[in-house]
Design a protein around this motif. Structure first.
Motif, PDB file in Angstrom:
ATOM      1  N   ASN A  30       0.829  -1.203   0.000  1.00 19.54           N
ATOM      2  CA  ASN A  30       0.000   0.000   0.000  1.00 19.54           C
ATOM      3  C   ASN A  30       0.865   1.256   0.000  1.00 19.54           C
ATOM      4  O   ASN A  30       0.598   2.225  -0.722  1.00 19.54           O
ATOM      5  N   GLY A  31       1.917   1.235   0.821  1.00 24.51           N
ATOM      6  CA  GLY A  31       2.801   2.390   0.889  1.00 24.51           C
ATOM      7  C   GLY A  31       3.524   2.637  -0.427  1.00 24.51           C
ATOM      8  O   GLY A  31       3.646   3.782  -0.878  1.00 24.51           O
ATOM      9  N   ALA A  32       4.003   1.559  -1.049  1.00 26.58           N
ATOM     10  CA  ALA A  32       4.710   1.699  -2.321  1.00 26.58           C
ATOM     11  C   ALA A  32       3.779   2.224  -3.410  1.00 26.58           C
ATOM     12  O   ALA A  32       4.170   3.081  -4.224  1.00 26.58           O
ATOM     13  N   ALA A  33       2.545   1.725  -3.418  1.00 20.73           N
ATOM     14  CA  ALA A  33       1.578   2.179  -4.421  1.00 20.73           C
ATOM     15  C   ALA A  33       1.245   3.655  -4.221  1.00 20.73           C
ATOM     16  O   ALA A  33       1.156   4.424  -5.190  1.00 20.73           O
ATOM     17  N   GLN A  61      -4.293  -0.187  -9.703  1.00 19.27           N
ATOM     18  CA  GLN A  61      -5.539  -0.584  -9.051  1.00 19.27           C
ATOM     19  C   GLN A  61      -5.374  -1.916  -8.318  1.00 19.27           C
ATOM     20  O   GLN A  61      -5.887  -2.102  -7.208  1.00 19.27           O
ATOM     21  N   ILE A  62      -4.640  -2.832  -8.963  1.00 19.43           N
ATOM     22  CA  ILE A  62      -4.403  -4.135  -8.330  1.00 19.43           C
ATOM     23  C   ILE A  62      -3.574  -3.965  -7.057  1.00 19.43           C
ATOM     24  O   ILE A  62      -3.892  -4.536  -6.003  1.00 19.43           O
ATOM     25  N   LEU A  63      -2.508  -3.170  -7.144  1.00 21.13           N
ATOM     26  CA  LEU A  63      -1.653  -2.962  -5.972  1.00 21.13           C
ATOM     27  C   LEU A  63      -2.419  -2.309  -4.826  1.00 21.13           C
ATOM     28  O   LEU A  63      -2.299  -2.720  -3.664  1.00 21.13           O
ATOM     29  N   LEU A  73       5.840   4.130   3.808  1.00 24.11           N
ATOM     30  CA  LEU A  73       4.569   4.325   4.499  1.00 24.11           C
ATOM     31  C   LEU A  73       4.427   5.714   5.111  1.00 24.11           C
ATOM     32  O   LEU A  73       3.370   6.041   5.659  1.00 24.11           O
ATOM     33  N   ILE A  74       5.470   6.524   5.042  1.00 26.95           N
ATOM     34  CA  ILE A  74       5.427   7.863   5.635  1.00 26.95           C
ATOM     35  C   ILE A  74       4.503   8.759   4.809  1.00 26.95           C
ATOM     36  O   ILE A  74       4.568   8.781   3.577  1.00 26.95           O
ATOM     37  N   VAL A  75       3.642   9.501   5.501  1.00 30.08           N
ATOM     38  CA  VAL A  75       2.633  10.319   4.817  1.00 30.08           C
ATOM     39  C   VAL A  75       3.133  11.752   4.624  1.00 30.08           C
ATOM     40  O   VAL A  75       4.163  12.155   5.168  1.00 30.08           O
ATOM     41  N   ASP A  76       2.365  12.499   3.839  1.00 31.13           N
ATOM     42  CA  ASP A  76       2.611  13.929   3.591  1.00 31.13           C
ATOM     43  C   ASP A  76       3.984  14.198   2.979  1.00 31.13           C
ATOM     44  O   ASP A  76       4.579  15.270   3.200  1.00 31.13           O
ATOM     45  N   ASN A  77       4.488  13.216   2.230  1.00 32.12           N
ATOM     46  CA  ASN A  77       5.771  13.382   1.528  1.00 32.12           C
ATOM     47  C   ASN A  77       6.928  13.749   2.457  1.00 32.12           C
ATOM     48  O   ASN A  77       7.878  14.434   2.054  1.00 32.12           O
ATOM     49  N   LYS A  78       6.873  13.252   3.696  1.00 35.90           N
ATOM     50  CA  LYS A  78       7.942  13.543   4.653  1.00 35.90           C
ATOM     51  C   LYS A  78       8.976  12.415   4.709  1.00 35.90           C
ATOM     52  O   LYS A  78       9.587  12.166   5.745  1.00 35.90           O
ATOM     53  N   TYR A  79       9.154  11.750   3.579  1.00 41.86           N
ATOM     54  CA  TYR A  79      10.109  10.641   3.522  1.00 41.86           C
ATOM     55  C   TYR A  79      11.513  11.100   3.925  1.00 41.86           C
ATOM     56  O   TYR A  79      12.218  10.413   4.665  1.00 41.86           O
TER      57      TYR A  79
END
Length: 459
Positions: free
Chosen positions: A141-144, A160-162, A421-427
């Motif tokens: 989910n995070g990678a997608a 869509q599959i991922l 999996l980090i949100v808001d583009n704070k990788y």
């Protein structure tokens, strides 16, 4: 005989043989054994087995052998004993009821268990079997979503599959949690699953109680756990008075009806308040406490891992995700493993002990990917002081994550694996925090945490 089979053979040898095993299970790094007579376990000998990185003797005997290896060792024990993973064996016929009761009492007393530790252990047992699926789905989910954020069209078939695969376990997580809860409390698993289906059923939105429409998922997994637990209690009480001839029909029927009504009228509203309080409280701690809260949470997380109680926090992460879309707690706690990696690297640089260097070399890849038990039980904890300096390094990294308000969209392993999996583009901020924890763990350990004579503790 493979290396894993040799480890399994010695584990059986030093735990009293297959006749002494009540239950066999495993998580990502630990073989977990519930023994009928814990006095037969030779903890010292278990720690000396080549390939065993550590042993936690705390109610459930936890033998740390590392990721990948743990599956093969558990399978070897299962094949050798005939005990299926996750299933309990019956008590030996030669023990009387009084003897079994006395033995259980002695075991509990010897472990100095507390209600809080028992509670966390029960919660951990509910979620540990789900972790592989949560990790896999979370990473997918995070990678997608990462690909989506950088411009990949989410309407393409593969995307869509991922996204579908990544969301599957979270869509039906309440059912799995209900099943495992009932199983953990020795009830009928499918009745626990019904509790999960009920409380997250979209049809609840059409039902009005106390003048308001019910909210599907209100109370989160806390409500599911309590309702599934109540299923086991009610089921056992009804079974005591139900004639055998009609037990299979009326015991589950009455149990489901009673608990379902209680769930909608009482459990869900109360669990909703509890869940809201926990999520609001955690966010307030991080918002108000800021860097200090982040440092304390990250710095004291390794002791929880040491006791094997860290999985008890899983429902808190999941409730935060359910309520707000992300968990700010996970990136903070992930710094515990990063501080330990830094400490291990410092020891590797300083020591001349070949065995210690070999253990560190074997544990670092898993440590970078967020699986810290090999380094914890094989290096920092046996050495003593490096465990403390690793916690200090983690505290600095946790303070940074709290300051930057990083959060994760799903749970999984920590370390570098958590990045997608980090949100808001704070990788980038998350990775900076990891580097800070690495560096501080290294510096504290190199300067204050390790002396060569400590390597005598590694045998």
């Amino acid at each position: 005989m493979t290396k894993e089979e040799q480890i399994a053979k010695k584990i059986l040898q030093y735990t009293g043989g297959k006749e002494n095993i009540r239950k066999l299970a495993h998580c990502m790094t630990r073989v977990r054994l519930e023994l009928k007579n814990e006095e037969k376990a030779d903890i010292v000998a278990l720690r000396q087995i080549e390939g065993v990185m550590g042993v936690v003797d705390d109610g459930t005997l936890q033998i740390i052998v590392g990721p990948g290896t743990v599956n093969k060792v558990a399978d070897a024990i299962s094949r050798s004993t005939g005990i299926k993973i996750g299933e309990e064996t019956a008590e030996p016929d030669e023990l009387t009821f009084e003897e079994r009761a006395a033995l259980k009492k002695a075991n509990i007393k010897s472990k100095n268990q507390t209600p809080f530790k028992n509670f966390l252990r029960k919660i951990g047992n509910i979620f540990i079997p789900l972790i592989p699926g949560l990790v896999a789905s979370g990473i997918i989910n995070g990678a997608a979503n990462f690909a989506k954020n950088v411009g990949v069209d989410d309407k393409t078939t593969w995307m869509q599959i991922l996204l579908l695969v990544g969301s599957c376990i979270f869509t039906y997580l309440a059912v799995l949690v209900g099943w495992n809860t009932a199983k953990e409390f020795n009830g009928t698993p499918v009745l626990g699953a019904i509790a999960g289906m009920l409380l997250f059923n979209p049809g609840l939105a059409e039902i009005h109680i106390y003048g308001d429409a019910l909210i599907p998922g209100r109370g989160g997994l806390f409500g599911v756990i309590f309702a599934a637990w109540l299923m086991t209690i009610v089921e056992k009480q009804i079974r005591k008075i139900m004639p055998n001839s009609i037990d299979i029909i009326f015991t589950p029927l009455i149990t489901v009806l009673i608990v379902s009504i209680l769930s909608l009228y009482a459990i869900q509203p109360v669990a909703g308040v509890v869940a809201d309080g926990i999520t609001t409280g955690i966010k307030a701690i991080l918002d108000v406490g800021g860097v200090i809260a982040g440092a304390i949470l990250a710095g004291f997380f390794l002791p929880l891992v040491m006791l094997g109680l860290h999985q008890g926090l899983t429902p808190i992460h999941l409730e935060l995700i359910h309520a707000t879309g992300s968990t700010p707690l996970l990136p903070v706690l992930a710094m515990a493993g990063a501080g330990q990696v830094g400490a291990a690297i410092a020891i590797f640089v300083k020591t001349k002990n070949k065995k210690l260097r070999s253990i560190i070399k074997g544990g670092l890849p898993a440590g970078f990917l967020g699986i810290g038990e090999p380094l914890l039980y094989g290096v920092t904890l046996p050495l003593g002081r490096p465990f403390v300096t690793a916690c200090l390094g983690a505290a600095v990294g946790g303070a940074f994550q709290a300051f930057m308000k990083t959060a994760a969209s799903a749970i999984g392993v920590s370390g570098l694996s958590l990045t997608p999996l980090i949100v808001d583009n704070k990788y980038f901020y998350y990775l900076i925090g990891i580097v800070i924890a690495y560096a501080c763990g290294f510096i504290f350990t190199y300067l204050f945490g390790y002396k060569e004579e400590m390597s005598e503790n590694i045998k």
